[in-house]
Design a protein around this motif. Structure first.
Motif, PDB file in Angstrom:
ATOM      1  N   LYS A 295       0.834  -1.195   0.000  1.00 17.81           N
ATOM      2  CA  LYS A 295       0.000   0.000   0.000  1.00 17.81           C
ATOM      3  C   LYS A 295       0.873   1.250   0.000  1.00 17.81           C
ATOM      4  O   LYS A 295       1.893   1.301   0.680  1.00 17.81           O
ATOM      5  N   TYR A 296       0.439   2.257  -0.764  1.00 12.01           N
ATOM      6  CA  TYR A 296       1.112   3.542  -0.791  1.00 12.01           C
ATOM      7  C   TYR A 296       0.075   4.652  -0.670  1.00 12.01           C
ATOM      8  O   TYR A 296      -1.011   4.565  -1.239  1.00 12.01           O
ATOM      9  N   CYS A 297       0.414   5.666   0.101  1.00 11.67           N
ATOM     10  CA  CYS A 297      -0.435   6.849   0.228  1.00 11.67           C
ATOM     11  C   CYS A 297       0.150   7.925  -0.680  1.00 11.67           C
ATOM     12  O   CYS A 297       1.299   8.331  -0.496  1.00 11.67           O
ATOM     13  N   ASP A 298      -0.635   8.354  -1.668  1.00 17.47           N
ATOM     14  CA  ASP A 298      -0.184   9.336  -2.651  1.00 17.47           C
ATOM     15  C   ASP A 298      -0.627  10.730  -2.213  1.00 17.47           C
ATOM     16  O   ASP A 298      -1.802  11.068  -2.286  1.00 17.47           O
ATOM     17  N   VAL A 299       0.336  11.513  -1.739  1.00 15.97           N
ATOM     18  CA  VAL A 299       0.026  12.873  -1.284  1.00 15.97           C
ATOM     19  C   VAL A 299       0.089  13.800  -2.501  1.00 15.97           C
ATOM     20  O   VAL A 299       1.157  14.264  -2.888  1.00 15.97           O
ATOM     21  N   SER A 300      -1.050  14.044  -3.107  1.00 13.26           N
ATOM     22  CA  SER A 300      -1.091  14.784  -4.367  1.00 13.26           C
ATOM     23  C   SER A 300      -1.406  16.261  -4.198  1.00 13.26           C
ATOM     24  O   SER A 300      -1.245  17.043  -5.124  1.00 13.26           O
ATOM     25  N   GLN A 301      -1.858  16.649  -3.001  1.00 12.94           N
ATOM     26  CA  GLN A 301      -2.271  18.036  -2.827  1.00 12.94           C
ATOM     27  C   GLN A 301      -2.006  18.532  -1.407  1.00 12.94           C
ATOM     28  O   GLN A 301      -2.121  17.781  -0.452  1.00 12.94           O
ATOM     29  N   VAL A 302      -1.640  19.812  -1.324  1.00 17.26           N
ATOM     30  CA  VAL A 302      -1.476  20.490  -0.037  1.00 17.26           C
ATOM     31  C   VAL A 302      -2.566  21.544   0.064  1.00 17.26           C
ATOM     32  O   VAL A 302      -2.723  22.374  -0.846  1.00 17.26           O
ATOM     33  N   GLN A 303      -3.327  21.526   1.144  1.00 15.16           N
ATOM     34  CA  GLN A 303      -4.442  22.452   1.326  1.00 15.16           C
ATOM     35  C   GLN A 303      -4.205  23.272   2.593  1.00 15.16           C
ATOM     36  O   GLN A 303      -3.982  22.715   3.663  1.00 15.16           O
ATOM     37  N   SER A 304      -4.265  24.599   2.466  1.00 17.06           N
ATOM     38  CA  SER A 304      -4.086  25.483   3.618  1.00 17.06           C
ATOM     39  C   SER A 304      -5.278  26.427   3.725  1.00 17.06           C
ATOM     40  O   SER A 304      -5.568  27.184   2.789  1.00 17.06           O
ATOM     41  N   TYR A 305      -5.949  26.358   4.869  1.00 20.96           N
ATOM     42  CA  TYR A 305      -7.115  27.204   5.125  1.00 20.96           C
ATOM     43  C   TYR A 305      -6.689  28.422   5.950  1.00 20.96           C
ATOM     44  O   TYR A 305      -6.031  28.278   6.980  1.00 20.96           O
ATOM     45  N   ILE A 306      -7.077  29.603   5.489  1.00 22.20           N
ATOM     46  CA  ILE A 306      -6.818  30.810   6.256  1.00 22.20           C
ATOM     47  C   ILE A 306      -7.612  30.736   7.553  1.00 22.20           C
ATOM     48  O   ILE A 306      -8.783  30.367   7.561  1.00 22.20           O
ATOM     49  N   MET A 307      -7.001  31.065   8.670  1.00 27.24           N
ATOM     50  CA  MET A 307      -7.589  30.833   9.984  1.00 27.24           C
ATOM     51  C   MET A 307      -8.921  31.523  10.201  1.00 27.24           C
ATOM     52  O   MET A 307      -9.737  31.087  10.998  1.00 27.24           O
ATOM     53  N   GLU A 308      -9.155  32.610   9.486  1.00 31.43           N
ATOM     54  CA  GLU A 308     -10.396  33.347   9.724  1.00 31.43           C
ATOM     55  C   GLU A 308     -11.619  32.639   9.145  1.00 31.43           C
ATOM     56  O   GLU A 308     -12.746  33.039   9.374  1.00 31.43           O
ATOM     57  N   GLY A 309     -11.415  31.539   8.407  1.00 30.75           N
ATOM     58  CA  GLY A 309     -12.568  30.803   7.885  1.00 30.75           C
ATOM     59  C   GLY A 309     -12.183  29.809   6.809  1.00 30.75           C
ATOM     60  O   GLY A 309     -11.270  30.052   6.027  1.00 30.75           O
ATOM     61  N   GLU A 310     -12.890  28.659   6.770  1.00 29.98           N
ATOM     62  CA  GLU A 310     -12.582  27.622   5.797  1.00 29.98           C
ATOM     63  C   GLU A 310     -13.065  27.969   4.395  1.00 29.98           C
ATOM     64  O   GLU A 310     -12.908  27.192   3.470  1.00 29.98           O
ATOM     65  N   THR A 311     -13.718  29.132   4.236  1.00 32.33           N
ATOM     66  CA  THR A 311     -14.173  29.544   2.909  1.00 32.33           C
ATOM     67  C   THR A 311     -13.057  30.229   2.126  1.00 32.33           C
ATOM     68  O   THR A 311     -13.240  30.599   0.975  1.00 32.33           O
ATOM     69  N   ASN A 312     -11.919  30.400   2.742  1.00 32.21           N
ATOM     70  CA  ASN A 312     -10.777  31.040   2.108  1.00 32.21           C
ATOM     71  C   ASN A 312      -9.576  30.115   2.237  1.00 32.21           C
ATOM     72  O   ASN A 312      -9.095  29.866   3.341  1.00 32.21           O
ATOM     73  N   SER A 313      -9.094  29.584   1.124  1.00 28.10           N
ATOM     74  CA  SER A 313      -8.019  28.600   1.200  1.00 28.10           C
ATOM     75  C   SER A 313      -7.110  28.670  -0.018  1.00 28.10           C
ATOM     76  O   SER A 313      -7.484  29.212  -1.073  1.00 28.10           O
ATOM     77  N   TYR A 314      -5.917  28.100   0.168  1.00 25.34           N
ATOM     78  CA  TYR A 314      -4.948  27.959  -0.919  1.00 25.34           C
ATOM     79  C   TYR A 314      -4.584  26.483  -1.037  1.00 25.34           C
ATOM     80  O   TYR A 314      -4.355  25.812  -0.023  1.00 25.34           O
ATOM     81  N   SER A 315      -4.540  25.983  -2.259  1.00 24.69           N
ATOM     82  CA  SER A 315      -4.148  24.590  -2.483  1.00 24.69           C
ATOM     83  C   SER A 315      -2.985  24.549  -3.455  1.00 24.69           C
ATOM     84  O   SER A 315      -2.874  25.380  -4.365  1.00 24.69           O
ATOM     85  N   PHE A 316      -2.114  23.578  -3.224  1.00 24.49           N
ATOM     86  CA  PHE A 316      -0.910  23.406  -4.047  1.00 24.49           C
ATOM     87  C   PHE A 316      -0.932  22.017  -4.640  1.00 24.49           C
ATOM     88  O   PHE A 316      -0.992  21.030  -3.914  1.00 24.49           O
ATOM     89  N   ASP A 317      -0.914  21.928  -5.970  1.00 23.14           N
ATOM     90  CA  ASP A 317      -0.927  20.648  -6.664  1.00 23.14           C
ATOM     91  C   ASP A 317       0.503  20.123  -6.764  1.00 23.14           C
ATOM     92  O   ASP A 317       1.364  20.761  -7.385  1.00 23.14           O
ATOM     93  N   MET A 318       0.766  18.970  -6.167  1.00 21.12           N
ATOM     94  CA  MET A 318       2.123  18.417  -6.142  1.00 21.12           C
ATOM     95  C   MET A 318       2.578  17.923  -7.508  1.00 21.12           C
ATOM     96  O   MET A 318       3.767  17.703  -7.728  1.00 21.12           O
ATOM     97  N   ASN A 319       1.649  17.737  -8.437  1.00 20.81           N
ATOM     98  CA  ASN A 319       2.008  17.236  -9.764  1.00 20.81           C
ATOM     99  C   ASN A 319       2.286  18.352 -10.760  1.00 20.81           C
ATOM    100  O   ASN A 319       3.126  18.203 -11.643  1.00 20.81           O
TER     101      ASN A 319
END
Length: 285
Positions: free
Chosen positions: A129-153
């Motif tokens: 088994k392998y876990c494929d970490v394909s994305q990094v997601q960061s939510y701005i602390m003031e709310g989950e409606t504002n976020s930045y995601s980084f595609d590892m590919n």
């Protein structure tokens, strides 16, 4: 001792034997599940701690953890299963005020830590088994409606937010001088870099090929965000696949300095018998 007493003793022993059989049956089932069927996230937890301790990352990012994308299909190839995972985190409000390049540096530092552990985004998490970490997601602390995601590919940053009209929007961020795999952008400097492959080796283990090597800066200038591309071929020279990794992020490769890299690629369909290493992206520091 009469017959009735003997019968009672036999009955009690039989009950004990049945209980022991059930116990060992359950224990065996638990051990089989634990070692063969369970997704072992212990390496991911260690990786989360290592990322959180990084000085470049923890300046803006906290609450690092991995979670499985349950809606994504499990990829199975010759008995090996790959599960899609996302690195989730909280970003300080000041992170939103940083430039795109500064955001990119933070995300690239996270990607660097992940790939240093295994040579790719695939983290071993159990038997076959392998876990494929394909994305990094960061939510701005003031709310989950504002976020930045980084595609590892693709190395793309996407900003998702709700605007003043209540509409949910997503936009890809770009900046001059940031390498981007998706559009084939080369470098911020038109001259060819004097970066030499001074060491290389390739080893096949099961359905994976491991390529390691070292790059030396033989120029008098420094380079950041050096991207290494490995192309795979068959015996006839036909290209089968490509993969890439970063030699460094914002930490410059100084003149006469050498740095090692490693890359693990899953082979699809057949063995990759030949490979070629190239420097395809870089920034002049």
């Amino acid at each position: 001792m009469n017959v009735e007493n003997i019968y009672t003793i036999i009955k009690e022993k039989r009950s004990s034997i049945i209980i022991l059989v059930i116990f060992f049956f359950l224990l065996g089932g638990f051990l089989i599940y634990y070692f063969y069927f369970r997704i072992d996230e212990s390496e991911l937890n260690k990786l989360a701690s290592k990322i959180q301790e990084n000085k470049v990352v923890n300046k803006y990012i906290s609450g690092v953890s991995f979670f499985r994308e349950e809606t994504e299909d499990v990829i199975t190839y010759k008995g090996i299963k790959s599960y899609q995972y996302t690195l989730s985190s909280l970003a300080e409000n000041d992170f939103e005020k940083t430039t795109v390049k500064e955001k990119y540096i933070v995300f690239m530092e996270i990607a660097k830590i992940i790939k240093e552990e295994s040579g790719s985004t695939l983290i071993k998490c159990g038997y076959k088994k392998y876990c494929d970490v394909s994305q990094v997601q960061s939510y701005i602390m003031e709310g989950e409606t504002n976020s930045y995601s980084f595609d590892m590919n693709t190395n793309e940053i996407t900003h998702s937010y709700i605007n003043d009209k209540g509409l949910y929007l997503s936009e890809k961020l770009s900046s001059a001088g940031i390498p981007n795999k998706s559009n084939g952008t080369n470098t911020s400097n038109n001259t060819s870099p004097r970066l030499e492959v001074v060491e290389k080796s390739g080893n096949i283990d099961g359905n994976y090929i491991y390529v390691t090597g070292a790059i030396k800066n033989i120029s008098d200038i420094s380079y950041t965000f050096v991207e290494i591309k490995v192309s795979y071929f068959d015996d006839s020279g036909n290209i089968l696949d490509t993969d890439s990794t970063y030699l460094n992020s914002s930490d410059p490769l100084m003149p006469n300095e050498r740095k090692s890299f490693s890359l693990m690629t899953q082979m699809v369909g057949q063995k990759y018998t030949k490979y070629k290493i190239q420097v395809v992206n870089y920034n002049v520091d």
